[in-house]
Design an enzyme around this catalytic site. Structure first.
Site, PDB file in Angstrom:
ATOM      1  N   SER A 170       0.925  -1.193   0.013  1.00 10.30           N
ATOM      2  CA  SER A 170      -0.109  -0.127   0.089  1.00 10.30           C
ATOM      3  C   SER A 170       0.894   1.423   0.030  1.00 10.30           C
ATOM      4  O   SER A 170       0.245   2.441  -0.470  1.00 10.30           O
ATOM      5  CB  SER A 170      -1.060   0.135   1.236  1.00 10.30           C
ATOM      6  OG  SER A 170      -0.329  -0.093   2.397  1.00 10.30           O
ATOM      7  N   HIS A 227      10.133  -1.397   1.701  1.00  7.08           N
ATOM      8  CA  HIS A 227      10.087  -1.248   3.396  1.00  7.08           C
ATOM      9  C   HIS A 227       9.909  -2.929   3.534  1.00  7.08           C
ATOM     10  O   HIS A 227       9.498  -3.712   2.761  1.00  7.08           O
ATOM     11  CB  HIS A 227       8.816  -0.707   3.871  1.00  7.08           C
ATOM     12  CG  HIS A 227       7.522  -1.058   3.378  1.00  7.08           C
ATOM     13  ND1 HIS A 227       7.159  -0.416   2.227  1.00  7.08           N
ATOM     14  CD2 HIS A 227       6.421  -1.879   3.839  1.00  7.08           C
ATOM     15  CE1 HIS A 227       5.645  -0.895   2.019  1.00  7.08           C
ATOM     16  NE2 HIS A 227       5.326  -1.681   2.980  1.00  7.08           N
TER      17      HIS A 227
HETATM   18  P1  DGP Z   1       2.445  -2.732   3.055  1.00 13.42           P
HETATM   19  O1  DGP Z   1       1.004  -3.271   3.005  1.00 13.42           O
HETATM   20  O2  DGP Z   1       3.263  -3.711   2.842  1.00 13.42           O
HETATM   21  O3  DGP Z   1       2.686  -1.534   1.999  1.00 13.42           O
HETATM   22  O4  DGP Z   1       2.573  -2.001   4.321  1.00 13.42           O
HETATM   23  C1  DGP Z   1       2.533  -0.645   4.712  1.00 13.42           C
HETATM   24  C2  DGP Z   1       2.339  -0.641   6.184  1.00 13.42           C
HETATM   25  O5  DGP Z   1       2.674   0.962   6.779  1.00 13.42           O
HETATM   26  C3  DGP Z   1       1.030  -0.922   6.618  1.00 13.42           C
HETATM   27  O6  DGP Z   1       1.212  -2.217   7.752  1.00 13.42           O
HETATM   28  C4  DGP Z   1       0.574   0.072   7.750  1.00 13.42           C
HETATM   29  C5  DGP Z   1       1.938   1.114   7.712  1.00 13.42           C
HETATM   30  N1  DGP Z   1       1.661   2.577   7.817  1.00 13.42           N
HETATM   31  C6  DGP Z   1       0.761   3.377   6.796  1.00 13.42           C
HETATM   32  N2  DGP Z   1       0.933   4.607   7.149  1.00 13.42           N
HETATM   33  C7  DGP Z   1       1.745   4.823   8.259  1.00 13.42           C
HETATM   34  C8  DGP Z   1       2.008   5.636   8.893  1.00 13.42           C
HETATM   35  O7  DGP Z   1       1.790   7.054   8.942  1.00 13.42           O
HETATM   36  N3  DGP Z   1       2.805   5.425  10.070  1.00 13.42           N
HETATM   37  C9  DGP Z   1       3.269   4.236  10.310  1.00 13.42           C
HETATM   38  N4  DGP Z   1       3.979   4.089  11.279  1.00 13.42           N
HETATM   39  N5  DGP Z   1       2.794   3.089   9.705  1.00 13.42           N
HETATM   40  C10 DGP Z   1       2.157   3.304   8.581  1.00 13.42           C
END
Ligand code: DGP
Length: 115
Positions: A97, A102
């Site tokens: 997403s 990452h």
């Molecule tokens: P993925 O589905 O692999 O793209 O994981 C993205 C992750 O990022 C998801 O588990 C939620 C996290 N995430 C999204 N927005 C933020 C944010 O603003 N802060 C933090 N700490 N995590 C976030």
């Protein structure tokens, strides 16, 4: 194509706060805002790479090595060396997403029973 307005780019610029776990010149590691394990941390490179394909194709070799050392440091900092998973969702079909490369570091007692 890397989008500078993605949420992790904003975290790297300090425009969005995060709960930091580990930081160095190459990586920033911080707790996932929506944890799916008892310990759920994200490690991101301080560079503009959309996913693992972009990263492994375009990041300099020494930067890639430094990134994985940062992953290792993060695991050591968390104290989960003997029970963790790494996940790098790649592409929309996987549920990726945020289009800034990452690695998820997840640790949970239930992992022991799952396999
Ligand atoms: P993925 O589905 O692999 O793209 O994981 C993205 C992750 O990022 C998801 O588990 C939620 C996290 N995430 C999204 N927005 C933020 C944010 O603003 N802060 C933090 N700490 N995590 C976030």
């Amino acid at each position: 194509m890397y989008d500078n307005d993605n949420v992790f780019a904003k975290i790297l610029r300090g425009q969005i706060p995060c709960k930091e776990v580990y930081s160095d010149d190459t990586v920033l590691a911080f707790y996932d805002v929506a944890p799916r394990a008892k310990v759920h941390v994200l490690v991101i490179p301080r560079g503009e790479y959309t996913d693992i394909f972009d990263f492994t194709q375009n990041a300099p070799a020494d930067f890639q090595i430094a990134f994985w050392k940062g992953v290792r440091k993060t695991v050591e900092t968390l104290g989960v060396r003997d029970n963790f998973r790494t996940v790098a969702n790649t592409g929309r079909g996987s549920g990726q997403s945020v289009m800034h490369f990452h690695v998820h570091i997840m640790s949970d007692d239930r992992f022991r029973e799952e396999f």
